[in-house]
Design an enzyme around this catalytic site. Structure first.
Site: not given
Length: 682
Positions: A457, A538, A622, A654
């Protein structure tokens, strides 16, 4: 790439041409992956794990009831329900239904998704229920009666918006929502805090505080702790800086109090919260002689009077970071992370040489994560503690501070076979010499490289910690794959400095860290580039795009969920402006060059090493990361001759899915794609 973007039309979320293009790409992807003989089997196995009756039903205490929201095969959209502690202790508790979203969705013809609730104490009869249309961040708000188990006719109700709302008392709420022009920030969050009284029009709610046009958002909150009732406003300047204000006590009805909001004088980048007589501050920069990443406690009234002597509750070191804290009635449970494994202590104010005593909370195994899932700080010292690891199903304990967590309440089921599997932790040297932690989960006796999936991430202070995933276990580990989780910079694995190291123009540090982990895996003979797949969502989707365009030779396949990919237009799309503090401002001459360098959409090339195949997944609903990022990237890669598959759910928000069926389908797409490309010889 030209300054003109030929694919801007794909940013029209529900445009006819854009949706026609989406349907064509979806058909291609389903045809390529869902026709695999094992697809339906895998989808069924994942769905079975998601729906399993033995999953721990985590709860929130509201008075005498424990509330839980549950999705399963019988409640696809979900059921809000409650039980007593006595029942909860049983293997199969008797749950009382509170609100059935499937029935509500059918009755109203809306694809409702649960977005949370706020319950008014101390009687816990009145709730504000938030409902999202098909998973979007924007939601509608309705008042619900927890005795009659029905929506309140003529009660508080707010139309769909990114609303922030909370109780003051039975007849008043703090609210920020879309009141028209100027009331919402550029990124779509409320800029006004209003006090709204029952029975009056929302438009006439009293304006108490208004943020500046460039702010991210402002929120109001009420502390209903008996004896410490007070109201606050939090002004969020940007993602990482804010101000906390104490509002003056209300004067006689109809007589405004002349005093304005009182700013609590802590650094703008510090975390700050008030509980009873205590102000806790977690500075992210050195302050008052204390290092960044500390946790400090002040007597709140003394602090307001100018006193700055703090009790130091935690000081970090090179291996240990603050992970969080939770109050019970008389104690503070402190959670820290030592090389990305949890440690807990129970602290008691008013005792000990420095005013606080501490007791270690034992029973947390190595390479695992422990988190406090619930307390009732106004009433008791009860707490619930969840512990899990990569191969260790969750265990939920109940305890009482300071004695500890001595009661095993729930044990999560073992949903995949862990025989022959092991967890190891390694540290990879990044380009600048920084040691980057990562976990390797896989066969204990493997000789030679094998198919490996690396997850990361690297942003927004989000730590990649150990945790049990039945989906990963069934879809990847059970088939012989190795799973790796990297704790790269940009996260919070080692505190605020670990995050700041990858902010703005230093974003490349996160990408160098991730590439370093990949190279370390190859050097350790865990895998080969052809057998190494990577996945992220994301901001992690941005990481995937960066890896695709920066280091394509390191990977055999890439998966990006709801990704951020156009770094020169992200601030113009939906909530994107709120992330300028993380990445930089594309409209700033100082920031634009580095943003273009890290923008995957602008770094697609036709020369150099071939790109590994990419799977992009997004959602039409989203409203946080615009689906145009994934759409445009897929179109650009197709134009350039690079292998790419694209799938977009029309709903899902999302999270990419609002029910277990959608989630199982997505996971089957992902793991079929990865397994086919990383194990072509099998």
């Amino acid at each position: 790439m030209s300054d003109e973007d030929p694919y801007l039309w794909l940013e029209e979320i529900t445009g006819e041409a854009a949706l026609s293009w989406v349907r064509e790409r979806n058909e291609e992807t389903v045809s390529a992956l869902a026709s695999d003989p094992g697809f339906k089997v895998l989808e069924s196995e994942v769905r079975e794990a998601l729906d399993d009756d033995g999953r721990i039903p985590y709860t929130t205490r509201r008075g005498r009831h424990l509330y839980n929201f549950r999705q399963d095969a019988d409640h696809v959209r979900g059921l809000w329900r409650r039980t007593s502690l006595e029942e909860y202790r049983k293997e199969r508790p008797d749950w009382e239904p509170v609100l059935d979203l499937d029935a509500l969705a059918e009755a109203e013809g809306e694809k409702w998704a649960w977005a949370g609730s706020a319950v008014l104490g101390p009687d816990h009869r009145h709730a504000l229920v938030m409902l999202s249309r098909d998973g979007a961040d924007a939601c509608v708000v309705r008042e619900f009666d927890l005795e009659e188990l029905e929506f309140v006719e003529g009660g508080f109700e707010v139309a769909e918006a990114r609303t922030q709302i909370g109780w003051i008392d039975r007849d008043r709420v703090w609210i920020g929502t879309d009141f028209g022009p100027g009331s919402m920030s550029v990124s779509g969050y409320p800029l006004q805090v209003r006090r709204w009284r029952r029975g009056t029009p929302l438009a006439e709610a009293e304006l108490v505080y208004e943020g500046r046009p460039a702010d991210m958002t402002v929120t109001g909150s009420h502390d209903d702790t008996p004896g410490f009732e007070r109201d606050f406003v939090h002004r969020q300047i940007d993602f990482w800086n804010g101000e906390l204000f104490l509002l003056p006590a209300e004067g006689t009805e109809g007589t405004p109090d002349p005093a304005g909001p009182e700013k609590i004088e802590v650094p703008d980048d510090a975390g700050a919260s008030v509980h009873r007589e205590w102000l806790l501050v977690a500075p992210k920069s050195p302050w008052l002689g204390h290092v960044a990443g500390s946790l400090l406690a002040f007597d709140f009234e003394a602090f307001r009077a100018g006193e700055r002597e703090a009790a130091v509750l935690f000081t970090p070191d090179e291996h240990t970071a603050l992970a969080g804290w939770s109050w019970t009635r008389h104690h503070l449970i402190l959670t820290t992370s030592a090389d990305v494994s949890s440690r807990l202590e129970i602290l008691t104010p008013g005792t000990g040489p420095d005013g606080w005593s501490r007791t270690p909370l034992s029973g947390v195994p190595p390479l695992s994560t422990a988190s406090v899932t619930g307390t009732d700080p106004d009433v008791s010292d009860e707490f619930f503690l969840n512990v899990s690891g990569h191969l260790q199903p969750s265990t939920l304990y109940r305890g009482t501070a300071p004695a500890g967590a001595d009661e095993t309440v729930k044990q999560g089921p073992a949903l995949f076979d862990t025989a022959g599997l092991t967890v190891r932790q390694y540290f990879a040297p990044s380009a600048d010499g920084t040691r980057v932690p990562y976990f390797v989960v896989g066969p204990e006796d493997r000789t030679g490289p094998g198919p490996t999936l690396l997850y990361g991430y690297g942003g927004f202070e989000i730590s990649m910690v150990p945790g049990y995933s039945a989906v990963t276990g069934r879809a990847w580990l059970a088939r012989g794959g190795t799973y790796v989780v990297a704790g790269i910079r940009g996260g919070h694995e080692y505190g605020p400095d670990w995050h700041k190291a990858a902010l703005g123009a230093n974003r490349v540090r996160a990408y160098e860290d991730f590439a370093a982990v990949a190279r370390d895996l190859i050097a350790r003979d865990v895998t080969t580039p052809a057998q190494l797949g990577i996945e992220g969502g994301s901001n992690g989707g941005l990481l995937m795009g960066a890896m695709l365009t920066r280091d394509p030779e390191l990977f055999g396949a890439v998966v990006a969920h709801v990704p951020l990919l156009d770094m020169l237009r992200f601030h113009k799309l939906l909530a994107g402006a709120s992330w300028i503090a993380e990445y930089g401002d594309p409209d700033s001459p100082a920031d634009r060059p580095h943003l273009e360098r890290i923008s995957p959409y602008h770094q697609v090339r036709t020369d150099g090493p071939p790109y590994p195949p990419l799977l992009l997944l997004t959602s039409t609903r989203d409203d946080r990361v615009h689906p145009g990022h994934a759409r445009k990237m897929a179109a650009r890669l197709r134009e350039s001759g690079h292998p790419v598959l694209f799938h977009e759910h029309l709903g899902g928000g999302h999270a990419g899915a609002t029910d277990h069926g959608q989630t199982a389908f997505n996971e089957a797409l992902v793991h079929t794609f990865l397994w086919e490309r990383l194990t072509p010889q099998r």
